[in-house]
Motif scaffolding. Sequence first.
Motif: not given
Length: 383
Positions: A67-71, A135-141, A220-221
Amino acid sequence: MDRDGLEIQASFKKKTAVSSSWLLMDHGGRSSVLDVDKYAIMQRVQIHARDLRILDPLLSYPPTILGRGKIIVLNLEHIKAIITAEEVLLRDPSGDNVIPLVEELQRRLSLANAICHGQAEEEEEHPGAENSEENEFPFEFQALEVALEAICSFLDARTIELESDVYPALDELTSKISSRNLDRVRKLKSSMTRLTNRVQKVRDELEQLLDDDDDMADLYLSRKLAGASSPASGSVAPNWFLNSPTIGSKISKTSRASAATTQGENDVEELEMLLEAYFMQIDGTMNKLTTLREYIDDTEDYINIQLDNHRNQLIQLELFLSSGTVSLSVYSLVAAIFGMNIPTIWKDGHGYVFKWVVILTGVVCATLFLFIISYARHKGLVG
């Protein structure tokens, strides 16, 4: 540095940079192929060159979920991707092992997008209804889950293929020890060692990530994005709940309701459940390889016992032959003595002496042979 210098440096980068193929897929499952260099990727997702270097297929980096910032930088075997809160960038999407991942990711995101639209329409029709449970799982997950499922299934499939080759080869080697069978098992054992190292690296990366809550919180973006866009009054970021067909279990309604009010930046329960599911899967693959290695080791021990037994039989045969040679040497000694040209009284009119010499010499040779064998049996040298 003046403007002209910046333009020269930019043009030099463009000339020296090598374009690579990337697949861009958004949260709705829509995809497009980009042929851009690394500088364009760095500007698009705000990634450092050292982190982008992890995704270089020409360099050998261990499996990484970073995990790096927003990515999220994802390097799992052939899966090399950059995940943001809104899109996924997959490197070299035309690979044979990457195409199934692209298809599954597109199917999963399209389905999630359709469910999201259905929930939005239902909320418009029934504004008072609570739909927080859906509610959906976050997109990144979602993207991370598809990648983990793909790599775990890929390694498990390679393990099953290896098992189907190893067990018949070992059984054939056990029944017949030959150079061809030994060479075949040697190659399979080398393949198993390489596959074990690959599985072990993925397992270690998941275990290391599960052991560090801070590293999981960095993934957790969407939470970071929501926290950055929320007002300073302290509004809580929205909560996403686990809704994955792969894991097959959901959080209870009570825990969901409490998580909606108490969730903070260090709450990583949902991601921990996701990683734990695939950690158990990759650990099962590792157990298969461990069992396979133990079977190979047992077969090698059995073959070594067989070879030792054959070696002992050869030693016994050599002992019998040596004993017979020593016994027959007595015959040679007697023949040499009587073959000397020495005048004796036995040679004239005593023909029966030859018969008794032959008989007595044979008895002495047989007695000597039996004595040697009996002594060897007494000492446990022969069975």
